[in-house]
Design an enzyme around this catalytic site. Sequence first.
Site, PDB file in Angstrom:
ATOM      1  N   SER A  44       0.942  -1.142   0.001  1.00 12.10           N
ATOM      2  CA  SER A  44       0.009   0.193   0.133  1.00 12.10           C
ATOM      3  C   SER A  44       0.714   1.261   0.019  1.00 12.10           C
ATOM      4  O   SER A  44       0.480   2.388  -0.007  1.00 12.10           O
ATOM      5  CB  SER A  44      -0.986   0.079   1.083  1.00 12.10           C
ATOM      6  OG  SER A  44      -0.081  -0.375   2.564  1.00 12.10           O
ATOM      7  N   THR A  55      -2.103   3.392   3.897  1.00 10.72           N
ATOM      8  CA  THR A  55      -1.331   4.733   4.199  1.00 10.72           C
ATOM      9  C   THR A  55      -0.544   4.575   5.213  1.00 10.72           C
ATOM     10  O   THR A  55      -1.150   4.290   6.274  1.00 10.72           O
ATOM     11  CB  THR A  55      -2.252   5.621   3.957  1.00 10.72           C
ATOM     12  OG1 THR A  55      -3.123   5.695   2.801  1.00 10.72           O
ATOM     13  CG2 THR A  55      -1.274   7.160   3.968  1.00 10.72           C
ATOM     14  N   THR A 109       1.868   6.983   0.229  1.00 14.14           N
ATOM     15  CA  THR A 109       0.973   5.887  -0.205  1.00 14.14           C
ATOM     16  C   THR A 109       1.168   5.373  -1.605  1.00 14.14           C
ATOM     17  O   THR A 109       1.020   6.730  -2.230  1.00 14.14           O
ATOM     18  CB  THR A 109      -0.612   6.135   0.440  1.00 14.14           C
ATOM     19  OG1 THR A 109      -1.390   4.963   0.138  1.00 14.14           O
ATOM     20  CG2 THR A 109      -1.148   7.200  -0.501  1.00 14.14           C
ATOM     21  N   ARG A 135      -6.403   9.167 -10.305  1.00 10.22           N
ATOM     22  CA  ARG A 135      -7.099   9.624  -9.329  1.00 10.22           C
ATOM     23  C   ARG A 135      -5.818   9.805  -7.892  1.00 10.22           C
ATOM     24  O   ARG A 135      -5.018   9.249  -7.701  1.00 10.22           O
ATOM     25  CB  ARG A 135      -7.628   8.166  -8.830  1.00 10.22           C
ATOM     26  CG  ARG A 135      -8.408   8.562  -7.216  1.00 10.22           C
ATOM     27  CD  ARG A 135      -7.654   7.851  -6.080  1.00 10.22           C
ATOM     28  NE  ARG A 135      -8.373   8.093  -4.808  1.00 10.22           N
ATOM     29  CZ  ARG A 135      -8.193   7.581  -3.613  1.00 10.22           C
ATOM     30  NH1 ARG A 135      -6.730   7.117  -3.591  1.00 10.22           N
ATOM     31  NH2 ARG A 135      -8.658   7.605  -2.582  1.00 10.22           N
ATOM     32  N   VAL A 136      -6.071  10.941  -7.379  1.00  9.13           N
ATOM     33  CA  VAL A 136      -5.406  11.201  -6.218  1.00  9.13           C
ATOM     34  C   VAL A 136      -6.358  11.151  -5.088  1.00  9.13           C
ATOM     35  O   VAL A 136      -7.347  11.646  -5.078  1.00  9.13           O
ATOM     36  CB  VAL A 136      -4.708  12.902  -6.297  1.00  9.13           C
ATOM     37  CG1 VAL A 136      -4.258  13.394  -5.097  1.00  9.13           C
ATOM     38  CG2 VAL A 136      -3.939  12.646  -7.746  1.00  9.13           C
ATOM     39  N   ASP A 175      -6.461  11.524  -0.324  1.00  3.67           N
ATOM     40  CA  ASP A 175      -5.896  12.742   0.802  1.00  3.67           C
ATOM     41  C   ASP A 175      -4.622  12.671   1.082  1.00  3.67           C
ATOM     42  O   ASP A 175      -4.136  13.657   1.377  1.00  3.67           O
ATOM     43  CB  ASP A 175      -6.740  12.261   1.895  1.00  3.67           C
ATOM     44  CG  ASP A 175      -6.339  10.721   2.649  1.00  3.67           C
ATOM     45  OD1 ASP A 175      -6.174   9.721   1.681  1.00  3.67           O
ATOM     46  OD2 ASP A 175      -6.323  10.580   3.673  1.00  3.67           O
ATOM     47  N   THR A 179      -5.709   7.627   7.595  1.00  2.54           N
ATOM     48  CA  THR A 179      -5.539   6.634   6.949  1.00  2.54           C
ATOM     49  C   THR A 179      -7.020   6.165   6.179  1.00  2.54           C
ATOM     50  O   THR A 179      -8.043   6.044   7.102  1.00  2.54           O
ATOM     51  CB  THR A 179      -4.917   5.332   7.345  1.00  2.54           C
ATOM     52  OG1 THR A 179      -4.782   4.265   6.432  1.00  2.54           O
ATOM     53  CG2 THR A 179      -5.518   4.996   8.581  1.00  2.54           C
ATOM     54  N   GLY A 180      -7.133   5.375   5.417  1.00  2.00           N
ATOM     55  CA  GLY A 180      -8.242   4.877   4.791  1.00  2.00           C
ATOM     56  C   GLY A 180      -8.988   5.491   3.388  1.00  2.00           C
ATOM     57  O   GLY A 180      -8.330   5.923   2.768  1.00  2.00           O
ATOM     58  N   GLY A 234      -9.497   7.834   1.240  1.00  2.00           N
ATOM     59  CA  GLY A 234      -9.131   9.381   0.999  1.00  2.00           C
ATOM     60  C   GLY A 234     -10.332  10.193   0.628  1.00  2.00           C
ATOM     61  O   GLY A 234     -10.160  11.463   0.993  1.00  2.00           O
TER      62      GLY A 234
HETATM   63  N1  GLY Z   1      -5.789   7.179   2.134  1.00  2.00           N
HETATM   64  C1  GLY Z   1      -5.160   6.835   1.057  1.00  2.00           C
HETATM   65  C2  GLY Z   1      -5.774   7.157  -0.151  1.00  2.00           C
HETATM   66  O1  GLY Z   1      -7.111   7.048  -0.111  1.00  2.00           O
HETATM   67  O2  GLY Z   1      -5.267   7.134  -1.242  1.00  2.00           O
END
Ligand code: GLY
Length: 324
Positions: free
Chosen positions: A83, A185, A203, A213-214, A216, A236-237, A239
Amino acid sequence: MINRRNFILGSALTSLTTFLGLNRATAKRVVVSGDARPMVISTWNHGLPANAAVWNVIESGGKAIDAVETGVNVPEADPESNSVGYGGYPDRDGKVTLDACIMDETGNCGSVSFLQHIKHPISVARKVMEDTPHVMLSGEGALEFALQKGFKKENLLTDKSRAAWKKWLEKSEYKPIINRENHDTIGLLAIDQKGDISGACTTSGLSWKLHGRVGDSPIIGAGMYTDNEVGGAVATGMGEAVMKTLGTFLIVELMRGGKSPQEACEEAVGRIAAKQDYKSFQIGYLAINKSGQHGAFSIHKGFNYALHKDGENKMYDSSYLVKG
Ligand code: GLY
């Protein structure tokens, strides 16, 4: 940078250490001025080796900003961490794209998003912070910048990650995974011996995401935020949910207003739960304040974190919102 004042101060401290007869072992004891003692906290079980690397820097008197970069470099280089960085799962087109950000004790920050082929995006983010007037570089521009700065272009897709991607392609199902094999992340916060706070977040993002895609993680105030007068937070999680609420900025502001790190993390998860379909995805927040207290809260069971404090580097389970 060593200026004249720091140099004189450094010489004076060296003389004082000699005068007091402190040997090397004594000098290695970690002591901070003010309330906070040095500590490190980071998301998921890849946090343990990252924290250990941070501690080596802090223990020898290093700055939090150097320590957080060194720490997250560990999972970035680890092919087993699917990840983050090298070995990270790719997007739906089979491309590994990376997001990262870093913030120091002065409030300076740098980030990269949608960066390919560079094993250590956090180190590129630091160069953005230190060597440019900007905060974020993205995509091809970030890659060009990294190459100019001497980073090496590499293939980050390992055989293992390619195999996982091929398996995913069989069904091409696009839905969030709640706790991804106990890592996701890495977000990391540290307090150094001076009591200064810095943070880093890096991450490969959501696996099988749309190309481009980007999340958080490179967004200052979403994936990570620090304020040396108050504390810091990392996320984390999923984004998108963090970005919609600028979760880590919110947590720091809630702490500034008097909430404990735990209360602030709980309220930030509550803001997501109030407006979003939170049962289908995971979010985990970690926070620390300037006194060295910490907090952790997630939507679902299963989020854990590594805490290096009081001579121990251990995993802890976060408390969470959805019971039963
Ligand atoms: N928290 C990482 C992402 O959603 O890319």
